[in-house]
Design a protein around this motif. Sequence first.
Motif, mmCIF file in Angstrom:
data_model
loop_
_atom_site.group_PDB
_atom_site.id
_atom_site.type_symbol
_atom_site.label_atom_id
_atom_site.label_comp_id
_atom_site.label_asym_id
_atom_site.label_seq_id
_atom_site.Cartn_x
_atom_site.Cartn_y
_atom_site.Cartn_z
ATOM 1 N N MET A 192 -10.416 15.260 1.240
ATOM 2 C CA MET A 192 -11.110 13.992 1.333
ATOM 3 C C MET A 192 -10.657 13.270 2.591
ATOM 4 O O MET A 192 -9.480 13.223 2.904
ATOM 5 C CB MET A 192 -10.821 13.138 0.106
ATOM 6 N N LYS A 193 -11.604 12.707 3.288
ATOM 7 C CA LYS A 193 -11.316 11.954 4.508
ATOM 8 C C LYS A 193 -11.081 10.485 4.166
ATOM 9 O O LYS A 193 -11.817 9.897 3.380
ATOM 10 C CB LYS A 193 -12.492 12.090 5.469
ATOM 11 N N ILE A 194 -10.069 9.915 4.758
ATOM 12 C CA ILE A 194 -9.774 8.494 4.589
ATOM 13 C C ILE A 194 -10.341 7.758 5.797
ATOM 14 O O ILE A 194 -10.041 8.092 6.942
ATOM 15 C CB ILE A 194 -8.257 8.230 4.504
ATOM 16 N N SER A 195 -11.154 6.757 5.546
ATOM 17 C CA SER A 195 -11.703 5.907 6.603
ATOM 18 C C SER A 195 -11.305 4.463 6.315
ATOM 19 O O SER A 195 -11.423 4.009 5.183
ATOM 20 C CB SER A 195 -13.228 6.006 6.636
ATOM 21 N N TRP A 196 -10.849 3.791 7.319
ATOM 22 C CA TRP A 196 -10.456 2.400 7.184
ATOM 23 C C TRP A 196 -11.605 1.506 7.628
ATOM 24 O O TRP A 196 -12.216 1.757 8.666
ATOM 25 C CB TRP A 196 -9.258 2.103 8.069
ATOM 26 N N THR A 197 -11.855 0.454 6.880
ATOM 27 C CA THR A 197 -12.815 -0.544 7.345
ATOM 28 C C THR A 197 -12.164 -1.321 8.492
ATOM 29 O O THR A 197 -10.929 -1.356 8.597
ATOM 30 C CB THR A 197 -13.204 -1.538 6.231
ATOM 31 N N PRO A 198 -12.967 -1.942 9.332
ATOM 32 C CA PRO A 198 -12.373 -2.768 10.398
ATOM 33 C C PRO A 198 -11.449 -3.858 9.842
ATOM 34 O O PRO A 198 -10.380 -4.119 10.403
ATOM 35 C CB PRO A 198 -13.589 -3.371 11.098
ATOM 36 N N THR A 199 -11.825 -4.453 8.721
ATOM 37 C CA THR A 199 -10.989 -5.498 8.110
ATOM 38 C C THR A 199 -9.669 -4.918 7.621
ATOM 39 O O THR A 199 -8.604 -5.514 7.825
ATOM 40 C CB THR A 199 -11.732 -6.176 6.950
ATOM 41 N N ALA A 200 -9.724 -3.761 6.966
ATOM 42 C CA ALA A 200 -8.495 -3.128 6.473
ATOM 43 C C ALA A 200 -7.559 -2.787 7.627
ATOM 44 O O ALA A 200 -6.353 -3.024 7.543
ATOM 45 C CB ALA A 200 -8.838 -1.878 5.676
ATOM 46 N N LYS A 243 -7.436 -4.181 10.603
ATOM 47 C CA LYS A 243 -6.934 -5.437 11.200
ATOM 48 C C LYS A 243 -5.822 -6.036 10.341
ATOM 49 O O LYS A 243 -4.768 -6.406 10.856
ATOM 50 C CB LYS A 243 -8.090 -6.424 11.344
ATOM 51 N N THR A 244 -6.043 -6.123 9.047
ATOM 52 C CA THR A 244 -5.034 -6.738 8.183
ATOM 53 C C THR A 244 -3.782 -5.872 8.074
ATOM 54 O O THR A 244 -2.678 -6.399 7.967
ATOM 55 C CB THR A 244 -5.587 -7.068 6.788
ATOM 56 N N TYR A 245 -3.951 -4.545 8.130
ATOM 57 C CA TYR A 245 -2.789 -3.653 8.117
ATOM 58 C C TYR A 245 -1.862 -3.984 9.291
ATOM 59 O O TYR A 245 -0.659 -4.169 9.111
ATOM 60 C CB TYR A 245 -3.257 -2.196 8.189
ATOM 61 N N PHE A 246 -2.424 -4.090 10.475
ATOM 62 C CA PHE A 246 -1.602 -4.382 11.642
ATOM 63 C C PHE A 246 -1.073 -5.816 11.630
ATOM 64 O O PHE A 246 0.027 -6.080 12.125
ATOM 65 C CB PHE A 246 -2.359 -4.067 12.930
ATOM 66 N N GLU A 247 -1.811 -6.730 11.042
ATOM 67 C CA GLU A 247 -1.303 -8.099 10.889
ATOM 68 C C GLU A 247 -0.097 -8.128 9.961
ATOM 69 O O GLU A 247 0.882 -8.837 10.223
ATOM 70 C CB GLU A 247 -2.403 -9.014 10.361
ATOM 71 N N VAL A 248 -0.157 -7.379 8.886
ATOM 72 C CA VAL A 248 0.982 -7.309 7.959
ATOM 73 C C VAL A 248 2.186 -6.677 8.659
ATOM 74 O O VAL A 248 3.308 -7.175 8.542
ATOM 75 C CB VAL A 248 0.610 -6.540 6.670
ATOM 76 N N LEU A 249 1.953 -5.596 9.381
ATOM 77 C CA LEU A 249 3.061 -4.968 10.123
ATOM 78 C C LEU A 249 3.687 -5.949 11.106
ATOM 79 O O LEU A 249 4.918 -6.037 11.219
ATOM 80 C CB LEU A 249 2.572 -3.734 10.875
ATOM 81 N N ASP A 250 2.852 -6.682 11.795
ATOM 82 C CA ASP A 250 3.323 -7.678 12.757
ATOM 83 C C ASP A 250 4.159 -8.752 12.062
ATOM 84 O O ASP A 250 5.236 -9.127 12.524
ATOM 85 C CB ASP A 250 2.106 -8.296 13.453
ATOM 86 N N HIS A 251 3.650 -9.245 10.958
ATOM 87 C CA HIS A 251 4.360 -10.274 10.185
ATOM 88 C C HIS A 251 5.715 -9.748 9.700
ATOM 89 O O HIS A 251 6.736 -10.435 9.829
ATOM 90 C CB HIS A 251 3.506 -10.729 9.000
ATOM 91 N N ASN A 265 -18.584 5.731 -3.551
ATOM 92 C CA ASN A 265 -17.694 6.777 -3.039
ATOM 93 C C ASN A 265 -16.534 6.204 -2.220
ATOM 94 O O ASN A 265 -15.737 6.939 -1.676
ATOM 95 C CB ASN A 265 -18.484 7.786 -2.188
ATOM 96 N N VAL A 266 -16.428 4.876 -2.173
ATOM 97 C CA VAL A 266 -15.360 4.194 -1.474
ATOM 98 C C VAL A 266 -14.357 3.689 -2.516
ATOM 99 O O VAL A 266 -14.733 3.085 -3.521
ATOM 100 C CB VAL A 266 -15.892 3.014 -0.628
ATOM 101 N N ARG A 267 -13.085 3.972 -2.284
ATOM 102 C CA ARG A 267 -12.024 3.557 -3.200
ATOM 103 C C ARG A 267 -11.090 2.593 -2.482
ATOM 104 O O ARG A 267 -10.944 2.630 -1.269
ATOM 105 C CB ARG A 267 -11.219 4.764 -3.673
ATOM 106 N N LYS A 268 -10.450 1.753 -3.273
ATOM 107 C CA LYS A 268 -9.503 0.821 -2.665
ATOM 108 C C LYS A 268 -8.215 0.786 -3.478
ATOM 109 O O LYS A 268 -8.237 0.929 -4.701
ATOM 110 C CB LYS A 268 -10.099 -0.564 -2.515
ATOM 111 N N GLY A 269 -7.114 0.627 -2.765
ATOM 112 C CA GLY A 269 -5.819 0.558 -3.400
ATOM 113 C C GLY A 269 -5.047 -0.655 -2.905
ATOM 114 O O GLY A 269 -5.110 -0.975 -1.719
ATOM 115 N N LEU A 270 -4.359 -1.295 -3.797
ATOM 116 C CA LEU A 270 -3.575 -2.475 -3.457
ATOM 117 C C LEU A 270 -2.149 -2.051 -3.133
ATOM 118 O O LEU A 270 -1.543 -1.268 -3.856
ATOM 119 C CB LEU A 270 -3.567 -3.457 -4.627
ATOM 120 N N ILE A 271 -1.635 -2.580 -2.061
ATOM 121 C CA ILE A 271 -0.276 -2.292 -1.644
ATOM 122 C C ILE A 271 0.497 -3.598 -1.672
ATOM 123 O O ILE A 271 0.085 -4.586 -1.094
ATOM 124 C CB ILE A 271 -0.257 -1.674 -0.238
ATOM 125 N N THR A 272 1.618 -3.575 -2.382
ATOM 126 C CA THR A 272 2.438 -4.798 -2.486
ATOM 127 C C THR A 272 3.759 -4.606 -1.788
ATOM 128 O O THR A 272 4.182 -3.512 -1.533
ATOM 129 C CB THR A 272 2.690 -5.156 -3.959
#
Length: 65
Positions: free
Chosen positions: A1-9, A11-19, A58-65
């Motif tokens: 299965m291929k994982i594709s990130w939405t533009p929002t996902a 962006k927020t991933y890198f914002e969290v890393l930055d924070h 066919n799109v799944r989402k997972g919460l990361i805490t």
Amino acid sequence: MKISWTPTARKTYFEVLDHLARKWAIKEVENFISEVEHILEQIKSNPEMFQASRKKKNVRKGLIT
């Protein structure tokens, strides 16, 4: 299965890393990256375990805490 990130996902991933990098130790940044990679592997191997998108079943989402 291929994982594709939405533009929002992406962006927020890198914002969290930055924070985390500004407010916490590098260990927390590494832990977060590791947790994201773990969730992505779970989605790849067992996508039904995660909530389907309302718009695209066919799109799944997972919460990361």
